[in-house]
Every structure is written in structure tokens, then in C-alpha cells.
Design a protein around this motif. Structure first.
Motif, mmCIF file in Angstrom:
data_model
loop_
_atom_site.group_PDB
_atom_site.id
_atom_site.type_symbol
_atom_site.label_atom_id
_atom_site.label_comp_id
_atom_site.label_asym_id
_atom_site.label_seq_id
_atom_site.Cartn_x
_atom_site.Cartn_y
_atom_site.Cartn_z
ATOM 1 N N GLY A 37 -30.392 66.240 -47.074
ATOM 2 C CA GLY A 37 -30.778 67.133 -48.162
ATOM 3 C C GLY A 37 -30.092 66.780 -49.473
ATOM 4 O O GLY A 37 -30.713 66.806 -50.541
ATOM 5 N N GLU A 38 -28.817 66.461 -49.390
ATOM 6 C CA GLU A 38 -28.070 66.092 -50.600
ATOM 7 C C GLU A 38 -28.592 64.780 -51.182
ATOM 8 O O GLU A 38 -28.728 64.645 -52.406
ATOM 9 C CB GLU A 38 -26.584 65.954 -50.248
ATOM 10 C CG GLU A 38 -25.925 67.260 -49.815
ATOM 11 C CD GLU A 38 -24.502 67.034 -49.331
ATOM 12 O OE1 GLU A 38 -24.136 65.857 -49.092
ATOM 13 O OE2 GLU A 38 -23.755 68.024 -49.187
ATOM 14 N N ALA A 39 -28.880 63.822 -50.307
ATOM 15 C CA ALA A 39 -29.399 62.537 -50.776
ATOM 16 C C ALA A 39 -30.764 62.704 -51.429
ATOM 17 O O ALA A 39 -31.041 62.117 -52.482
ATOM 18 C CB ALA A 39 -29.499 61.555 -49.609
ATOM 19 N N ARG A 40 -31.621 63.505 -50.818
ATOM 20 C CA ARG A 40 -32.963 63.727 -51.371
ATOM 21 C C ARG A 40 -32.879 64.400 -52.737
ATOM 22 O O ARG A 40 -33.612 64.033 -53.666
ATOM 23 C CB ARG A 40 -33.798 64.563 -50.416
ATOM 24 C CG ARG A 40 -35.232 64.791 -50.907
ATOM 25 C CD ARG A 40 -36.066 65.552 -49.913
ATOM 26 N NE ARG A 40 -36.351 64.744 -48.728
ATOM 27 C CZ ARG A 40 -35.827 64.950 -47.536
ATOM 28 N NH1 ARG A 40 -34.966 65.957 -47.353
ATOM 29 N NH2 ARG A 40 -36.121 64.180 -46.521
ATOM 30 N N LEU A 41 -31.998 65.374 -52.867
ATOM 31 C CA LEU A 41 -31.835 66.072 -54.139
ATOM 32 C C LEU A 41 -31.392 65.098 -55.232
ATOM 33 O O LEU A 41 -31.885 65.140 -56.368
ATOM 34 C CB LEU A 41 -30.823 67.209 -53.993
ATOM 35 C CG LEU A 41 -30.616 68.101 -55.225
ATOM 36 C CD1 LEU A 41 -31.916 68.815 -55.585
ATOM 37 C CD2 LEU A 41 -29.508 69.127 -54.961
ATOM 38 N N TYR A 42 -30.475 64.211 -54.890
ATOM 39 C CA TYR A 42 -29.992 63.225 -55.864
ATOM 40 C C TYR A 42 -31.116 62.261 -56.258
ATOM 41 O O TYR A 42 -31.305 61.957 -57.440
ATOM 42 C CB TYR A 42 -28.831 62.436 -55.265
ATOM 43 C CG TYR A 42 -28.371 61.279 -56.124
ATOM 44 C CD1 TYR A 42 -27.518 61.481 -57.206
ATOM 45 C CD2 TYR A 42 -28.812 59.978 -55.855
ATOM 46 C CE1 TYR A 42 -27.108 60.415 -58.003
ATOM 47 C CE2 TYR A 42 -28.408 58.911 -56.644
ATOM 48 C CZ TYR A 42 -27.553 59.137 -57.711
ATOM 49 O OH TYR A 42 -27.163 58.078 -58.504
ATOM 50 N N MET A 43 -31.887 61.797 -55.276
ATOM 51 C CA MET A 43 -32.926 60.806 -55.533
ATOM 52 C C MET A 43 -34.098 61.368 -56.323
ATOM 53 O O MET A 43 -34.834 60.620 -56.962
ATOM 54 C CB MET A 43 -33.406 60.207 -54.209
ATOM 55 C CG MET A 43 -32.349 59.363 -53.509
ATOM 56 S SD MET A 43 -32.807 58.838 -51.830
ATOM 57 C CE MET A 43 -34.259 57.856 -52.147
#
Length: 234
Positions: A37-43
């Protein structure tokens, strides 16, 4: 230069990736995450060229996460489980690194990503100047360059396409017909059947709704006949 994201639920694994990336000049930035979830939000707000992705992640597997990554972003799986290699091909991963992997093996995978990024940027530059002269297709974890002027026709085979080229063996790629049409310039390529797409300038003759290209005969589908007639006669 590559902007990358590393995603793994184990901090030691991320430490290895960060250390390896720091030794490569081709990777200008790396952001590490332990949750999808954190990676998707950043991307969503920070486009990246490459994702290093563990498969065995909590809540959402790396394979599921890979399906949400855009086509412009390459995926390299980093995992301890060899049994997922086939599934990684299904989501068109660029490479599959089995832990623990060496720096040399890691460098080889990154080189593939660098080649892919360079190819995508080159095609984007050509598109800005007009129609591209060639395209790159992903085949067996690598990229193959095809000159558009060499393409005779493209044949649909279930979930694959067979690209028939002049003076060479056909190239089989995992891609839909719609995705291929989006890549090709519309001025010279046209779908003439549910299973066929042709280069208009390679047509040698037409008879009884059959297109002749070299020694091949390609049928014209009834739902495509009017558009083909209008385009070809023009």
C-alpha cells in the motif's frame, strides 16, 4: 538513468538491494517499502522505471501487485521461491532473482531494465518527432527490436501474437491484438480480421476477400471489410 522502488517485507532483504543499487551509477534513486500500500501510494505521484519486488508479501502478493504496475515500469522479482517463475512470466516480469543472489546476477538484471528504459525513451522521442521507425518487444525476459518496415502481418494465437517479418522467422510475443494496435502507427497498419492485422504497403493482391502477402493468404473478416476497402483504395 533509472528511478527505482524496492518492495520487501523483510528489512535485511531491502538492505541488500539498497547496497547493491548504491554501487550502480545507472540507478539514480531508490525508495524502499515493506508494504504494498505504501509503495503504491508513492508510485501514484512519483513515476518510477523499475520495481524490485518480493513475491511472498503479507495481504497482497507480489504477483498481484505486479499486475497493477503500469507498462512503462519494469518488474524484477526478488524471491526465495523458485516455484513462482512461471507466474512471473505471466505478468511479464523482466527478470527473476532467487535469494540469495550475487551482485553480478543483480547487475545483469538491472542491465536488462536499463536497456528497456532506453528503448522506451527512444520510442517516445521518435513518436514526438513523428511515427517511430521501430518498436521493441519483450521476449524471454529480454527486448527484441523490430523495424516497422519489416513487418508483413500479425497473426493472433490465443493470448499470443505471431509477428511475421520480411527475411526472418516470425516473432511470438505475449500481447493482445488491441495492445499491438495501440503500438503501431495507424497510417500503415490495419486490422482486417479478428485474428489478423496487416501492413497495407505489403499487400500484393486481393481476390475473393483474401489478401495476398508473399506466399500467405489472409482472410478479410466481414465486420472489417468496409474499413479495409476504404483505407486500401485510398
Amino acid at each position: 538513468m533509472i528511478k527505482a522502488v524496492a518492495l520487501d517485507d523483510e528489512r535485511p532483504a531491502l538492505d541488500v538491494l539498497e547496497t547493491f543499487c548504491s554501487r550502480l551509477e545507472s540507478i539514480t534513486s531508490l525508495k524502499s517499502f515493506t508494504r504494498t500500500g505504501e509503495a503504491r501510494l508513492y508510485m501514484e505521484s512519483n513515476p518510477v522505471d523499475l520495481v524490485f519486488l518480493d513475491i511472498n508479501m503479507p495481504k497482497e502478493s507480489g504477483l498481484e501487485f505486479a499486475k497493477t504496475v503500469g507498462r512503462q515500469t519494469a518488474v524484477i522479482f526478488t524471491t526465495a521461491y523458485s516455484e513462482f517463475a512461471v507466474e512471473s512470466y505471466e505478468v511479464q516480469a523482466l527478470d527473476y532473482l532467487l535469494k540469495p543472489f550475487s551482485f553480478e546476477r543483480f547487475t545483469s538484471a538491472v542491465q536488462k531494465a536499463q536497456d528497456r528504459v532506453q528503448a522506451l525513451r527512444q520510442n517516445a522521442g521518435n513518436a514526438a518527432d513523428g511515427e517511430p521507425a521501430h518498436l521493441f518487444f519483450r521476449v524471454d525476459y529480454g527486448l527484441v527490436k523490430i523495424e516497422l518496415s519489416d513487418i508483413l502481418f500479425i497473426e493472433g494465437l490465443d493470448n499470443y501474437l505471431k509477428i511475421h517479418v520480411r527475411n526472418g522467422r516470425p516473432l511470438v510475443v505475449r500481447m493482445t491484438m488491441k495492445a499491438m494496435l495501440d503500438k503501431l502507427p495507424q497510417t500503415n497498419f490495419l486490422r482486417v480480421h479478428r485474428s489478423y492485422l496487416v501492413a497495407l504497403d505489403k499487400i500484393q493482391g486481393i481476390r475473393n476477400k483474401i489478401i495476398a502477402i508473399g506466399d500467405e493468404e489472409i482472410p478479410i473478416g466481414s465486420s472489417y471489410e468496409n474499413e479495409f476497402t476504404a483505407r486500401f483504395m485510398k
